[in-house]
Design a protein around this motif. Structure first.
Motif, PDB file in Angstrom:
ATOM      1  N   GLU A  37       0.835  -1.277  -0.139  1.00  0.00           N
ATOM      2  CA  GLU A  37       0.009  -0.050   0.025  1.00  0.00           C
ATOM      3  C   GLU A  37       0.641   1.070  -0.172  1.00  0.00           C
ATOM      4  O   GLU A  37       0.709   2.217  -0.747  1.00  0.00           O
ATOM      5  N   VAL A  40       2.792   1.716  -3.582  1.00  0.00           N
ATOM      6  CA  VAL A  40       1.649   2.252  -4.434  1.00  0.00           C
ATOM      7  C   VAL A  40       1.398   3.649  -4.503  1.00  0.00           C
ATOM      8  O   VAL A  40       1.570   4.583  -5.274  1.00  0.00           O
ATOM      9  N   GLU A  65       2.307  -7.410  -6.346  1.00  0.00           N
ATOM     10  CA  GLU A  65       1.062  -6.579  -6.521  1.00  0.00           C
ATOM     11  C   GLU A  65       1.370  -5.162  -6.675  1.00  0.00           C
ATOM     12  O   GLU A  65       0.429  -4.587  -7.381  1.00  0.00           O
ATOM     13  N   ILE A  66       2.562  -4.683  -6.423  1.00  0.00           N
ATOM     14  CA  ILE A  66       2.799  -3.355  -6.660  1.00  0.00           C
ATOM     15  C   ILE A  66       3.283  -3.024  -8.135  1.00  0.00           C
ATOM     16  O   ILE A  66       2.576  -2.067  -8.808  1.00  0.00           O
ATOM     17  N   LYS A  68       1.547  -4.829 -10.564  1.00  0.00           N
ATOM     18  CA  LYS A  68       0.359  -4.872 -11.031  1.00  0.00           C
ATOM     19  C   LYS A  68      -0.471  -3.509 -11.069  1.00  0.00           C
ATOM     20  O   LYS A  68      -1.320  -3.437 -11.823  1.00  0.00           O
ATOM     21  N   GLN A  69       0.062  -2.793 -10.006  1.00  0.00           N
ATOM     22  CA  GLN A  69      -0.996  -1.523  -9.711  1.00  0.00           C
ATOM     23  C   GLN A  69      -0.110  -0.443 -10.254  1.00  0.00           C
ATOM     24  O   GLN A  69      -0.605   0.846 -10.657  1.00  0.00           O
ATOM     25  N   VAL A  70       1.323  -0.307 -10.411  1.00  0.00           N
ATOM     26  CA  VAL A  70       1.818   0.921 -10.772  1.00  0.00           C
ATOM     27  C   VAL A  70       2.856   0.307 -12.019  1.00  0.00           C
ATOM     28  O   VAL A  70       3.333  -0.695 -11.848  1.00  0.00           O
ATOM     29  N   ASP A  71       2.973   1.398 -12.881  1.00  0.00           N
ATOM     30  CA  ASP A  71       4.118   1.125 -14.130  1.00  0.00           C
ATOM     31  C   ASP A  71       5.532   1.618 -13.299  1.00  0.00           C
ATOM     32  O   ASP A  71       5.603   2.784 -13.617  1.00  0.00           O
ATOM     33  N   SER A 139      -1.220 -13.635  -5.397  1.00  0.00           N
ATOM     34  CA  SER A 139      -0.989 -12.946  -4.027  1.00  0.00           C
ATOM     35  C   SER A 139      -0.353 -14.077  -3.050  1.00  0.00           C
ATOM     36  O   SER A 139      -0.571 -15.270  -3.146  1.00  0.00           O
TER      37      SER A 139
END
Length: 255
Positions: A37, A40, A65-66, A68-71, A139
């Protein structure tokens, strides 16, 4: 060189920072982050670093997961306590990985690898990372910790979970106590540790103690349905399990 460290163990993050600055004194560490969290959020508010050091298993899930959420537009050197099969894929790429505890010579090699490639294109590296993500579990947030980083003098060392007799809150700090009776301050609360340890091996006895099943020497009935424990190695003060926890404790012991 501007770097960012994503690592949920404060001692490991501090040790890594010290080694990086020793190898490259001009390095600026932009931050030390302990969760998906936070990472990101950080990437959403800041320009990317020149180089990212990233632990794989974080306090709230997998570091993947980072991505996947951030380029993430920077090269990555991964650090991990787990030598899982997917990590082998990084060996042939300029995105590298280091096993904990991080060795200085391996860190030096990884940084040199980054420096050799920094003037070239990173497109191939990031495509390799994306390909790896497609084969990596969605995950690993429920992965239990198998080792803990502790400080012994000026040295950072790893203690395997099987060697931990109990975690004890004492005088404002939390101690990791081994079966050999060695005591180390650990940078977690008991509430955090309760979520991280293997529940088949460890039990939250009370507000002061999380015990390994192997450390429980004797169990005796106590007043009003409570239980009195004797531990090995010994611990100061009485260790009492409340009546509300007694049945779950017995089930855990398979009594």
């Amino acid at each position: 060189m501007k770097t960012l460290i994503i690592e949920d163990e404060a001692l490991a993050a501090d040790s890594l920072e010290a080694q990086i600055k020793d190898l490259r004194p001009g390095t600026e560490v932009l931050g030390k982050i302990g969760s998906v969290e936070e990472a990101v959020e950080w990437f959403g508010e800041n320009l990317p670093p020149d180089l990212l050091f990233c632990d794989i298993h974080l306090s709230d899930g997998s570091c993947f997961e980072i991505f996947k959420q951030v380029d993430v537009k920077c090269p990555v050197i991964f650090t991990t306590a787990y030598n899982e099969y997917a990590i082998e894929a990084f060996k042939v790429n300029s995105v590298d990985y280091l096993l904990k505890p991080v060795k200085k010579d391996e860190l030096a090699f990884a940084i040199m690898k980054y420096e050799d490639h920094k003037s070239g294109s990173l497109d191939g590296e990031m495509e390799n990372l994306k390909e790896l993500l497609r084969h990596f579990p969605a995950s690993t947030g429920n992965k239990k910790k198998s080792r803990f980083m502790v400080k012994s003098g000026q040295t950072i060392k790893a203690i395997n979970g099987e060697a931990v007799a109990y975690f004890l809150a004492e005088e404002g700090v939390v101690l990791l106590v081994t079966f050999e009776g060695k005591r180390y301050i650990i940078n977690y609360t008991l509430d955090q540790l309760e979520e991280l340890v293997d529940e088949e091996m460890f039990f939250r006895v009370n507000r002061q103690l999380i015990a390994n099943i192997g450390s429980i020497k004797e169990v005796h009935p106590y007043f009003k349905g409570r239980l009195h424990l004797t531990l090995e190695p010994g611990v100061a003060g009485e260790q009492i399990i409340s009546s509300s926890k007694a049945s779950s404790f017995k089930a855990w012991l398979d009594l």
